[in-house]
Structure formats: structure tokens, C-alpha cells
Design an enzyme around this catalytic site. Sequence first.
Site, PDB file in Angstrom:
ATOM      1  N   LYS A  67       0.816  -1.217   0.000  1.00 53.23           N
ATOM      2  CA  LYS A  67       0.000   0.000   0.000  1.00 53.23           C
ATOM      3  C   LYS A  67       0.852   1.270   0.000  1.00 53.23           C
ATOM      4  O   LYS A  67       0.345   2.350  -0.301  1.00 53.23           O
ATOM      5  CB  LYS A  67      -0.987   0.010   1.170  1.00 53.23           C
ATOM      6  CG  LYS A  67      -0.377   0.100   2.551  1.00 53.23           C
ATOM      7  CD  LYS A  67      -1.458   0.022   3.622  1.00 53.23           C
ATOM      8  CE  LYS A  67      -0.900   0.025   5.030  1.00 53.23           C
ATOM      9  NZ  LYS A  67      -0.207   1.245   5.404  1.00 53.23           N
ATOM     10  N   ASP A  68       2.149   1.145   0.323  1.00 54.71           N
ATOM     11  CA  ASP A  68       3.043   2.311   0.299  1.00 54.71           C
ATOM     12  C   ASP A  68       3.617   2.590  -1.086  1.00 54.71           C
ATOM     13  O   ASP A  68       4.212   3.649  -1.309  1.00 54.71           O
ATOM     14  CB  ASP A  68       4.213   2.115   1.273  1.00 54.71           C
ATOM     15  CG  ASP A  68       3.772   2.067   2.731  1.00 54.71           C
ATOM     16  OD1 ASP A  68       2.714   2.643   3.049  1.00 54.71           O
ATOM     17  OD2 ASP A  68       4.484   1.447   3.545  1.00 54.71           O
TER      18      ASP A  68
ATOM     19  N   THR B 144      -6.190   8.053  14.141  1.00 54.10           N
ATOM     20  CA  THR B 144      -5.745   7.473  12.870  1.00 54.10           C
ATOM     21  C   THR B 144      -5.070   8.562  12.050  1.00 54.10           C
ATOM     22  O   THR B 144      -5.499   9.707  12.069  1.00 54.10           O
ATOM     23  CB  THR B 144      -6.900   6.866  12.053  1.00 54.10           C
ATOM     24  OG1 THR B 144      -6.391   6.475  10.767  1.00 54.10           O
ATOM     25  CG2 THR B 144      -8.044   7.849  11.847  1.00 54.10           C
TER      26      THR B 144
ATOM     27  N   ARG C  86      -8.565   8.184   4.682  1.00 57.09           N
ATOM     28  CA  ARG C  86      -9.502   7.141   4.275  1.00 57.09           C
ATOM     29  C   ARG C  86     -10.279   6.602   5.470  1.00 57.09           C
ATOM     30  O   ARG C  86     -11.509   6.433   5.420  1.00 57.09           O
ATOM     31  CB  ARG C  86      -8.719   5.997   3.598  1.00 57.09           C
ATOM     32  CG  ARG C  86      -9.532   4.716   3.387  1.00 57.09           C
ATOM     33  CD  ARG C  86      -8.628   3.560   2.971  1.00 57.09           C
ATOM     34  NE  ARG C  86      -7.623   3.211   3.969  1.00 57.09           N
ATOM     35  CZ  ARG C  86      -7.866   2.443   5.033  1.00 57.09           C
ATOM     36  NH1 ARG C  86      -9.065   1.960   5.252  1.00 57.09           N
ATOM     37  NH2 ARG C  86      -6.891   2.170   5.877  1.00 57.09           N
ATOM     38  N   ARG C  87      -9.544   6.303   6.544  1.00 60.35           N
ATOM     39  CA  ARG C  87     -10.216   5.796   7.741  1.00 60.35           C
ATOM     40  C   ARG C  87     -11.103   6.868   8.362  1.00 60.35           C
ATOM     41  O   ARG C  87     -12.225   6.577   8.785  1.00 60.35           O
ATOM     42  CB  ARG C  87      -9.175   5.307   8.759  1.00 60.35           C
ATOM     43  CG  ARG C  87      -8.481   4.012   8.351  1.00 60.35           C
ATOM     44  CD  ARG C  87      -7.370   3.642   9.310  1.00 60.35           C
ATOM     45  NE  ARG C  87      -6.737   2.380   8.937  1.00 60.35           N
ATOM     46  CZ  ARG C  87      -5.452   2.102   9.112  1.00 60.35           C
ATOM     47  NH1 ARG C  87      -4.645   3.010   9.645  1.00 60.35           N
ATOM     48  NH2 ARG C  87      -4.957   0.935   8.753  1.00 60.35           N
TER      49      ARG C  87
ATOM     50  N   ARG D 185       0.492   9.784  14.412  1.00 60.90           N
ATOM     51  CA  ARG D 185       1.575   9.098  13.699  1.00 60.90           C
ATOM     52  C   ARG D 185       2.356   8.284  14.714  1.00 60.90           C
ATOM     53  O   ARG D 185       2.119   8.358  15.902  1.00 60.90           O
ATOM     54  CB  ARG D 185       2.492  10.109  13.008  1.00 60.90           C
ATOM     55  CG  ARG D 185       1.926  10.608  11.678  1.00 60.90           C
ATOM     56  CD  ARG D 185       3.035  10.981  10.712  1.00 60.90           C
ATOM     57  NE  ARG D 185       3.837   9.813  10.341  1.00 60.90           N
ATOM     58  CZ  ARG D 185       4.970   9.895   9.649  1.00 60.90           C
ATOM     59  NH1 ARG D 185       5.440  11.071   9.272  1.00 60.90           N
ATOM     60  NH2 ARG D 185       5.650   8.797   9.344  1.00 60.90           N
TER      61      ARG D 185
ATOM     62  N   ASN E 151       4.855   4.455  15.471  1.00 63.52           N
ATOM     63  CA  ASN E 151       4.811   3.011  15.269  1.00 63.52           C
ATOM     64  C   ASN E 151       3.645   2.401  16.045  1.00 63.52           C
ATOM     65  O   ASN E 151       2.892   3.104  16.733  1.00 63.52           O
ATOM     66  CB  ASN E 151       6.150   2.367  15.638  1.00 63.52           C
ATOM     67  CG  ASN E 151       6.507   2.584  17.110  1.00 63.52           C
ATOM     68  OD1 ASN E 151       5.655   2.728  17.964  1.00 63.52           O
ATOM     69  ND2 ASN E 151       7.805   2.606  17.401  1.00 63.52           N
TER      70      ASN E 151
ATOM     71  N   THR F  87       3.559   3.097  19.807  1.00 62.50           N
ATOM     72  CA  THR F  87       3.194   4.493  20.092  1.00 62.50           C
ATOM     73  C   THR F  87       1.685   4.677  19.989  1.00 62.50           C
ATOM     74  O   THR F  87       1.050   5.295  20.856  1.00 62.50           O
ATOM     75  CB  THR F  87       3.901   5.438  19.107  1.00 62.50           C
ATOM     76  OG1 THR F  87       5.307   5.299  19.262  1.00 62.50           O
ATOM     77  CG2 THR F  87       3.512   6.884  19.354  1.00 62.50           C
ATOM     78  N   ARG F  88       1.103   4.118  18.947  1.00 62.53           N
ATOM     79  CA  ARG F  88      -0.339   4.297  18.730  1.00 62.53           C
ATOM     80  C   ARG F  88      -1.161   3.560  19.782  1.00 62.53           C
ATOM     81  O   ARG F  88      -2.152   4.093  20.282  1.00 62.53           O
ATOM     82  CB  ARG F  88      -0.711   3.841  17.320  1.00 62.53           C
ATOM     83  CG  ARG F  88      -0.047   4.696  16.253  1.00 62.53           C
ATOM     84  CD  ARG F  88      -0.515   4.344  14.865  1.00 62.53           C
ATOM     85  NE  ARG F  88       0.333   4.972  13.852  1.00 62.53           N
ATOM     86  CZ  ARG F  88      -0.082   5.327  12.649  1.00 62.53           C
ATOM     87  NH1 ARG F  88      -1.340   5.140  12.298  1.00 62.53           N
ATOM     88  NH2 ARG F  88       0.745   5.877  11.785  1.00 62.53           N
TER      89      ARG F  88
ATOM     90  N   CYS G 142      -1.388   7.734  -2.095  1.00 61.70           N
ATOM     91  CA  CYS G 142      -1.753   6.793  -1.035  1.00 61.70           C
ATOM     92  C   CYS G 142      -2.168   7.503   0.247  1.00 61.70           C
ATOM     93  O   CYS G 142      -2.537   6.861   1.224  1.00 61.70           O
ATOM     94  CB  CYS G 142      -0.624   5.792  -0.767  1.00 61.70           C
ATOM     95  SG  CYS G 142       0.933   6.517  -0.292  1.00 61.70           S
TER      96      CYS G 142
END
Length: 320
Positions: free
Chosen positions: A82-83, A126, A130-131, A152, A154, A157-158, A245
Site C-alpha cells: 500500500k506504500d 488514525t 480514508r479511515r 503518527r 509506530n 506508540t499508537r 496513497c
Amino acid sequence: MNGTTPLRLGTRRSKLAMAQSGQVAEAVRRLTGRPVELVEITTYGDVSREHLAQIGGTGVFVSALRDALLAGEVDFAVHSLKDLPTAQPDDLVLAAVPRREDPRDVLIARDGLTFEELPAGARIGTGSPRRMAQLNAWARTLGKEIETVPVRGNVDTRLGFVTDGELDAVVLAAAGLTRLGRIDVATEFLSPDTVLPAPGQGALAIECAASAAPLAAVLAELDDPHTRAAVTAERSLLAALEAGCSAPVGALADFLGDEQDVPEMRLRGVVGTTDGSTLVQLSTTGPVPASHHDALALGRELAAEMLDKGAAGLMGERAH
């Protein structure tokens, strides 16, 4: 190819990238009998503290890996599909798209809550427009307000935003958590009927220099034809919408039928405003694409229908 010289696999440094590259490295070792060493590469997307929508998204996690491939510093590279920008450079080849992991998004919420159980005004983290678009639209159908908060960092972190009480929930890709052995933290798998994933989500891309034909032929043995057909259609839709993206575009191609008999492929796409007030969501079903060209055509056809329904005006940030 010398049988004892290690193959150099270029990877981002994140824990998730290292985990998924390690899995590919093991598959290549089994395939070739050669050692494979991971070469860690820092990308612009890893060091920039801006949100993806601000830095453009397209290629920010990929360019440094591709530069290393072309410079001969690594033999092949593993990306989250997706990247990848939708245009494939002539001097690089997408040698394999292995079998896809679960493409869905998951909710990780405090107290084990599902999305519908979250209270009015819940703060959901998020970094994905898109989300945001689809979560806000879902909340509207439930008659409640939520706040989508750009985040943002990793996975740890989230997740920390939820455990620390800063956010009520975060949304992440199921595939990443699965590859990290952390899928048990998910409190709900979000149905694609409600939240379509990013084009290519859950799939990996194995890339090498076009000049390395013998290596490309070996890596091609890791390719999964169904996964490649699905992600080709999804990415064709994204390209035809001229969206990067980081745009609020979701797409998923899946197969209708059992594992042995897959007569049809369904492609679903969505574009929306990030506040969820307007979504253009369409789908098409047809024979499983017999060729790369057929998969591309399926994506372009659905994109054309979406553009006719007003999708272009909903995307905001367009790719340049």
C-alpha cells in the site's frame, strides 16, 4: 548467483518492517538455499514528523529503498504494497506479491469496546484520511458524533495513546498486528462492508532491479496469482482516480467462491470527505482477471463510474 554469498534484502527499520522482511527472508532462504541478510534503510517517511497527508504520502516510505536497489547496495527490497506509488519504474520489477494477510482494519479500544459501544464524542486516532472518512460516515449512520484525531508513530506508540487514556481507540491494519504477533489487542475487526481498507493493504511487494533477471525469476516463485490480481485491480482504481496513497480512497478486491473454485472477483471502492458527510461507494463483479491487463481494466472501469458519481470533488489532496 553465487550460492554462498548472502542476498541483501533492503528493509525499513521499523519493528513491523523488520518482522515482515524477516518472514520474506526466511522464505527466500528456503527457496534458494542461500543466506539472506537484512539491510536497514531509513526512509523520509520514517524521519519526517509531519502527517502523511501533509508530506504527500506517495513514495515517502519507498524512495530510499528503491535508490539502494538501483545503486546496487541491496539485491531486493520488501515494501508494504500500500506504500508503493502506482506507477512502476521501468528499471525495477515487482518480482512477487506473496499471499496476502488479512486486509481488514481493526479497532483497538479501551475497555474492550467495539465501535458501536464507544460513547458519543469518543476520540479515535488514525493518520489516514480514508479511515477518517469512513469512521465518521459510520458514526453518522449510528446517530453519534466522534472525533477522529490525526496520529503518527509506530504500533507501540499508537497503542500507547489508548492505554494512557489520551484516546478512546485507534484503528490499525490487521496485517501489521498479525505479523508482529499482536493481533490479540484488537477489540473489533472492521468489516469491509463498513470500512474498506487501503488499496493493497495486507499485501507485501518484493522488488528487485529489472536487470537482475535470474533473481527476479527465483523471487517470482513467492508470487500468489490471486493476491496479485486483486491488488492490481485495487491499485488500478487508485491510479485512475489520480489519487496518492494519502488520499481518502479505500478499495478491496475479493473472490466469490471457495478456494478451489473462484469464478468471480468483486472490486469495491470508496472515496469520501474526511468528515464522513459524503461518500461515493461503488462495486463491480466480473470474471477473475485472466491477465494483468484485465485486472487493470477492472480498476479503471470502476474508477470511471466513481468519477461520474462525483468522486473527484471529494479527494481534496490530489497526487502530483
